[in-house]
Design a protein around this motif. Structure first.
Motif, PDB file in Angstrom:
ATOM      1  N   ASP A   1       0.862  -1.358   0.089  1.00  0.00           N
ATOM      2  CA  ASP A   1      -0.195   0.069  -0.023  1.00  0.00           C
ATOM      3  C   ASP A   1       0.960   1.313   0.029  1.00  0.00           C
ATOM      4  O   ASP A   1       2.157   1.220   0.340  1.00  0.00           O
ATOM      5  CB  ASP A   1      -1.055   0.055   1.337  1.00  0.00           C
ATOM      6  CG  ASP A   1      -1.904  -1.135   1.167  1.00  0.00           C
ATOM      7  OD1 ASP A   1      -2.442  -1.459   0.066  1.00  0.00           O
ATOM      8  OD2 ASP A   1      -1.886  -1.785   2.361  1.00  0.00           O
ATOM      9  N   MET A   2       0.207   2.322  -0.376  1.00  0.00           N
ATOM     10  CA  MET A   2       1.102   3.652  -0.275  1.00  0.00           C
ATOM     11  C   MET A   2       1.265   3.936   1.099  1.00  0.00           C
ATOM     12  O   MET A   2       0.704   3.753   1.920  1.00  0.00           O
ATOM     13  CB  MET A   2       0.454   4.639  -1.296  1.00  0.00           C
ATOM     14  CG  MET A   2       0.481   4.464  -2.789  1.00  0.00           C
ATOM     15  SD  MET A   2      -0.391   5.808  -3.647  1.00  0.00           S
ATOM     16  CE  MET A   2      -1.915   6.181  -2.869  1.00  0.00           C
ATOM     17  N   ALA A   3       2.262   4.809   1.316  1.00  0.00           N
ATOM     18  CA  ALA A   3       2.987   5.187   2.468  1.00  0.00           C
ATOM     19  C   ALA A   3       1.802   6.309   3.123  1.00  0.00           C
ATOM     20  O   ALA A   3       1.230   6.941   2.260  1.00  0.00           O
ATOM     21  CB  ALA A   3       4.213   5.754   2.546  1.00  0.00           C
ATOM     22  N   PRO A   4       1.683   6.082   4.207  1.00  0.00           N
ATOM     23  CA  PRO A   4       0.641   7.455   4.808  1.00  0.00           C
ATOM     24  C   PRO A   4       1.082   8.672   4.526  1.00  0.00           C
ATOM     25  O   PRO A   4       2.280   8.910   4.391  1.00  0.00           O
ATOM     26  CB  PRO A   4       0.812   7.089   6.246  1.00  0.00           C
ATOM     27  CG  PRO A   4       1.470   5.821   6.481  1.00  0.00           C
ATOM     28  CD  PRO A   4       2.177   5.357   5.323  1.00  0.00           C
ATOM     29  N   THR A   5      -0.028   9.546   3.957  1.00  0.00           N
ATOM     30  CA  THR A   5       0.136  10.903   3.623  1.00  0.00           C
ATOM     31  C   THR A   5      -0.960  11.531   4.173  1.00  0.00           C
ATOM     32  O   THR A   5      -1.899  11.110   4.529  1.00  0.00           O
ATOM     33  CB  THR A   5       0.425  11.111   1.983  1.00  0.00           C
ATOM     34  OG1 THR A   5      -0.892  10.365   1.447  1.00  0.00           O
ATOM     35  CG2 THR A   5       1.678  10.112   1.409  1.00  0.00           C
ATOM     36  N   SER A   6      -0.716  12.961   4.010  1.00  0.00           N
ATOM     37  CA  SER A   6      -2.152  14.021   4.309  1.00  0.00           C
ATOM     38  C   SER A   6      -3.118  13.442   3.169  1.00  0.00           C
ATOM     39  O   SER A   6      -2.800  12.891   2.216  1.00  0.00           O
ATOM     40  CB  SER A   6      -1.523  15.201   4.234  1.00  0.00           C
ATOM     41  OG  SER A   6      -1.537  15.590   2.699  1.00  0.00           O
ATOM     42  N   ASP A   7      -4.295  13.811   3.672  1.00  0.00           N
ATOM     43  CA  ASP A   7      -5.686  13.384   2.784  1.00  0.00           C
ATOM     44  C   ASP A   7      -5.298  14.337   1.422  1.00  0.00           C
ATOM     45  O   ASP A   7      -5.747  13.543   0.297  1.00  0.00           O
ATOM     46  CB  ASP A   7      -6.585  14.031   3.463  1.00  0.00           C
ATOM     47  CG  ASP A   7      -7.016  13.011   4.710  1.00  0.00           C
ATOM     48  OD1 ASP A   7      -6.682  12.059   4.643  1.00  0.00           O
ATOM     49  OD2 ASP A   7      -8.120  13.597   5.577  1.00  0.00           O
ATOM     50  N   ALA A   8      -5.040  15.510   1.450  1.00  0.00           N
ATOM     51  CA  ALA A   8      -4.736  16.095   0.091  1.00  0.00           C
ATOM     52  C   ALA A   8      -3.857  15.547  -0.968  1.00  0.00           C
ATOM     53  O   ALA A   8      -3.969  15.242  -1.949  1.00  0.00           O
ATOM     54  CB  ALA A   8      -4.440  17.708   0.339  1.00  0.00           C
ATOM     55  N   LEU A   9      -2.644  15.251  -0.175  1.00  0.00           N
ATOM     56  CA  LEU A   9      -1.683  14.527  -1.100  1.00  0.00           C
ATOM     57  C   LEU A   9      -2.109  13.255  -1.463  1.00  0.00           C
ATOM     58  O   LEU A   9      -1.727  12.649  -2.649  1.00  0.00           O
ATOM     59  CB  LEU A   9      -0.221  14.584  -0.080  1.00  0.00           C
ATOM     60  CG  LEU A   9       0.730  13.801  -1.003  1.00  0.00           C
ATOM     61  CD1 LEU A   9       1.133  14.760  -2.214  1.00  0.00           C
ATOM     62  CD2 LEU A   9       2.024  13.939   0.089  1.00  0.00           C
ATOM     63  N   HIS A  10      -2.691  12.492  -0.861  1.00  0.00           N
ATOM     64  CA  HIS A  10      -3.285  11.162  -0.929  1.00  0.00           C
ATOM     65  C   HIS A  10      -4.057  11.089  -2.477  1.00  0.00           C
ATOM     66  O   HIS A  10      -4.010  10.402  -3.219  1.00  0.00           O
ATOM     67  CB  HIS A  10      -4.045  10.550   0.162  1.00  0.00           C
ATOM     68  CG  HIS A  10      -4.263   8.849  -0.166  1.00  0.00           C
ATOM     69  ND1 HIS A  10      -3.292   7.924   0.088  1.00  0.00           N
ATOM     70  CD2 HIS A  10      -5.384   8.599  -0.539  1.00  0.00           C
ATOM     71  CE1 HIS A  10      -4.085   6.836  -0.181  1.00  0.00           C
ATOM     72  NE2 HIS A  10      -5.276   7.364  -0.562  1.00  0.00           N
ATOM     73  N   ALA A  11      -4.945  12.197  -2.019  1.00  0.00           N
ATOM     74  CA  ALA A  11      -5.840  12.346  -3.341  1.00  0.00           C
ATOM     75  C   ALA A  11      -5.230  12.651  -4.632  1.00  0.00           C
ATOM     76  O   ALA A  11      -5.606  12.210  -5.781  1.00  0.00           O
ATOM     77  CB  ALA A  11      -6.871  13.522  -2.861  1.00  0.00           C
ATOM     78  N   LEU A  12      -4.196  13.599  -4.715  1.00  0.00           N
ATOM     79  CA  LEU A  12      -3.194  13.771  -5.622  1.00  0.00           C
ATOM     80  C   LEU A  12      -2.553  12.678  -6.146  1.00  0.00           C
ATOM     81  O   LEU A  12      -2.501  12.629  -7.527  1.00  0.00           O
ATOM     82  CB  LEU A  12      -2.117  15.009  -5.208  1.00  0.00           C
ATOM     83  CG  LEU A  12      -1.461  15.701  -6.330  1.00  0.00           C
ATOM     84  CD1 LEU A  12      -2.296  16.460  -6.789  1.00  0.00           C
ATOM     85  CD2 LEU A  12      -0.336  16.361  -5.625  1.00  0.00           C
ATOM     86  N   LEU A  13      -2.048  11.859  -5.299  1.00  0.00           N
ATOM     87  CA  LEU A  13      -1.464  10.624  -5.677  1.00  0.00           C
ATOM     88  C   LEU A  13      -2.724   9.746  -6.556  1.00  0.00           C
ATOM     89  O   LEU A  13      -2.156   8.988  -7.477  1.00  0.00           O
ATOM     90  CB  LEU A  13      -0.628   9.882  -4.605  1.00  0.00           C
ATOM     91  CG  LEU A  13       0.414  10.666  -4.230  1.00  0.00           C
ATOM     92  CD1 LEU A  13       1.048   9.743  -2.842  1.00  0.00           C
ATOM     93  CD2 LEU A  13       1.433  11.102  -5.128  1.00  0.00           C
ATOM     94  N   GLU A  14      -3.689   9.448  -5.930  1.00  0.00           N
ATOM     95  CA  GLU A  14      -4.774   8.700  -6.466  1.00  0.00           C
ATOM     96  C   GLU A  14      -4.953   9.221  -7.921  1.00  0.00           C
ATOM     97  O   GLU A  14      -5.250   8.561  -8.742  1.00  0.00           O
ATOM     98  CB  GLU A  14      -6.008   8.770  -5.556  1.00  0.00           C
ATOM     99  CG  GLU A  14      -5.922   8.059  -4.179  1.00  0.00           C
ATOM    100  CD  GLU A  14      -5.898   6.444  -4.389  1.00  0.00           C
ATOM    101  OE1 GLU A  14      -6.410   6.099  -5.724  1.00  0.00           O
ATOM    102  OE2 GLU A  14      -5.714   5.703  -3.444  1.00  0.00           O
ATOM    103  N   GLU A  15      -5.370  10.545  -7.894  1.00  0.00           N
ATOM    104  CA  GLU A  15      -5.453  11.083  -9.209  1.00  0.00           C
ATOM    105  C   GLU A  15      -4.412  10.883 -10.185  1.00  0.00           C
ATOM    106  O   GLU A  15      -4.588  10.522 -11.494  1.00  0.00           O
ATOM    107  CB  GLU A  15      -5.609  12.762  -9.234  1.00  0.00           C
ATOM    108  CG  GLU A  15      -5.907  13.339 -10.351  1.00  0.00           C
ATOM    109  CD  GLU A  15      -7.276  13.019 -11.224  1.00  0.00           C
ATOM    110  OE1 GLU A  15      -7.436  13.194 -12.446  1.00  0.00           O
ATOM    111  OE2 GLU A  15      -8.296  12.319 -10.401  1.00  0.00           O
ATOM    112  N   ARG A  16      -2.967  10.922 -10.006  1.00  0.00           N
ATOM    113  CA  ARG A  16      -1.996  10.665 -10.813  1.00  0.00           C
ATOM    114  C   ARG A  16      -2.072   9.278 -11.398  1.00  0.00           C
ATOM    115  O   ARG A  16      -1.896   8.900 -12.604  1.00  0.00           O
ATOM    116  CB  ARG A  16      -0.564  10.972 -10.127  1.00  0.00           C
ATOM    117  CG  ARG A  16       0.277  10.519 -10.704  1.00  0.00           C
ATOM    118  CD  ARG A  16       1.779  10.799 -10.141  1.00  0.00           C
ATOM    119  NE  ARG A  16       2.960  10.303 -10.964  1.00  0.00           N
ATOM    120  CZ  ARG A  16       3.481  11.105 -12.046  1.00  0.00           C
ATOM    121  NH1 ARG A  16       3.374  12.316 -12.174  1.00  0.00           N
ATOM    122  NH2 ARG A  16       4.664  10.587 -12.600  1.00  0.00           N
ATOM    123  N   LEU A  17      -2.326   8.214 -10.565  1.00  0.00           N
ATOM    124  CA  LEU A  17      -2.439   6.809 -10.953  1.00  0.00           C
ATOM    125  C   LEU A  17      -3.502   6.672 -11.797  1.00  0.00           C
ATOM    126  O   LEU A  17      -3.558   5.725 -12.692  1.00  0.00           O
ATOM    127  CB  LEU A  17      -2.711   5.940  -9.662  1.00  0.00           C
ATOM    128  CG  LEU A  17      -1.498   5.759  -8.599  1.00  0.00           C
ATOM    129  CD1 LEU A  17      -1.764   5.135  -7.226  1.00  0.00           C
ATOM    130  CD2 LEU A  17      -0.219   5.203  -9.293  1.00  0.00           C
TER     131      LEU A  17
END
Length: 405
Positions: free
Chosen positions: A245-261
């Protein structure tokens, strides 16, 4: 003396008079030149506003200026600049409205608007307004546009549908375009996450629109531009943890990474459609690095590997996709296709192995006792039998003669 002096005075007065006359003439000439230059400039402006300019020299993109822009600094927008524009697009022959937008922000060169408009903006000055005629290749292309289809308007999550008549592959469009202003695109690292998310999402949406229209190349271009702004750092996507799983991040950064994927996944599909298999495999691998159980990525990996002829790897990816999404009909269909291909491959391999080892059914049939011998074999055996009989007869004759003596 007095006469000479008088002559000198007359000469001096005559010279001054000539000088004054020459100066007046020079002023008149200068004024005439200025008037001529002004008339030439006016004539040039009239020609610019009254005549259609063939922008590309092919007759497929025509431009006529109806309002001059600010040319004082000679500056025009460049690729990736953020332009604020207003435009209206109609069908050239009927005048029916296709789309209209005011004061909208677009990134020049991203094809967030029709290609003809995008190209024309690079030739416009601030405040300029012009009319355009767009050949189909710079409008809606060979696909055209059907009533009820999305216009793909940038910046709109749920883009409005087209409600006009059918736009066919031969339909020319007419447009009015105004360039209000533009600014340079800022460095992505300086933007807050929310703004980067907004830009990345709009580029993905526009890329999806081009992909849906069958233009994989333009879709890839938009997806690449989306990835540029969705990177959370120079290093790219954060490496996954040991669990996958992806490393824990802030909600905003996690959403950014999800969008990138999501963008990476879509780009893999577009690259597959464009025949760029290696690039597509790299894109989908980046997704699976962070999300090993992403069913959509596994499905696309199977399709990519099949296109590359790597059938056994494609089957493994299809099985993994079916495990991740057992109820997905598309995934099940892909798995069935891979399994059928694997069955055919095994059958071919068995036949080749039998031929190499001489154990094919044909070889077995050739050694069967029920098979009739060939004519050549019958002649050979007949000759041997005749020779044997002749030999035996010779021996018997010889023995009979010896007994008689």
């Amino acid at each position: 003396m007095s006469e000479g002096r008088g002559a000198m005075i007359d000469k001096s007065e005559s010279s001054s008079f000539e000088d004054l006359t020459s100066a007046a003439a020079a002023d008149e000439i200068e004024e005439a030149k200025l008037a001529e230059a002004a008339a030439e400039k006016e004539k040039l402006l009239e020609s610019k506003t009254d005549e259609w300019q063939d922008v590309l020299g092919s007759g497929s993109l025509l431009k006529k200026i109806i309002k001059e822009g600010d040319e004082s600094e000679g500056q025009r927008p460049k690729r990736s600049d953020i332009c604020k524009v207003s435009y209206e697009v109609k069908i050239r022959d009927t005048g029916e409205l296709v789309e209209k937008r005011d004061q909208v922000k677009i990134y020049l060169g991203d094809n967030e608007i029709l290609q003809g408009l995008d190209l024309a903006l690079t030739l416009m000055y601030q405040g300029e307004e012009c009319l355009l005629q767009l050949a189909p290749r710079f409008a809606y292309g060979e696909t055209g546009l059907q009533p009820g289809e999305s216009l793909g308007l940038v910046g709109e999550d749920d883009s409005q549908k087209y409600e006009g008549p059918i736009i066919g592959p031969d339909t020319w469009l007419a447009a009015r375009l105004e360039l209000h202003d533009w600014t340079e695109e800022p460095e992505h690292d300086t933007l807050p996450i929310a703004e980067r998310m907004e830009i990345g999402t709009r580029r993905r949406a526009r890329g999806n629109w081009w992909y849906g229209r069958g233009d994989a190349q333009l879709a890839v271009q938009l997806y690449r531009r989306a990835l540029d702004v969705l990177d959370e750092s120079e290093g790219g996507i954060t490496e996954p943890t040991v669990t996958g799983d992806m490393a824990p991040t802030s909600d905003a950064l996690h959403a950014l990474l999800e969008e990138r994927l999501r963008v990476e996944n879509n780009m893999a599909a577009a690259q597959l459609k464009a025949g760029a298999y290696e690039a597509a495999l790299q894109a989908v691998t980046r997704v699976l690095t962070c999300q090993p159980k992403n069913a959509k990525a596994l499905y696309r990996k199977s399709r990519i590997l099949s296109a590359m002829g790597r059938n056994s790897e494609a089957l493994a990816a299809a099985r993994a996709a079916a495990t991740a999404a057992p109820d997905d009909a598309t995934v099940r269909k892909e798995l069935q296709r891979c399994e059928n291909r694997a069955t055919r491959d095994r059958s071919v391999e068995r036949r080749l192995a039998k031929r190499m080892l001489g154990t094919t059914d044909e070889a077995k049939e050739g050694s069967s006792p029920d098979k009739k011998p060939s004519r050549a074999k019958m002649l050979m055996w007949g000759s041997l039998l005749l020779s044997l009989l002749v030999g035996v007869a010779s021996v018997l004759v010889y023995r009979y003669k010896m007994q008689s003596h």
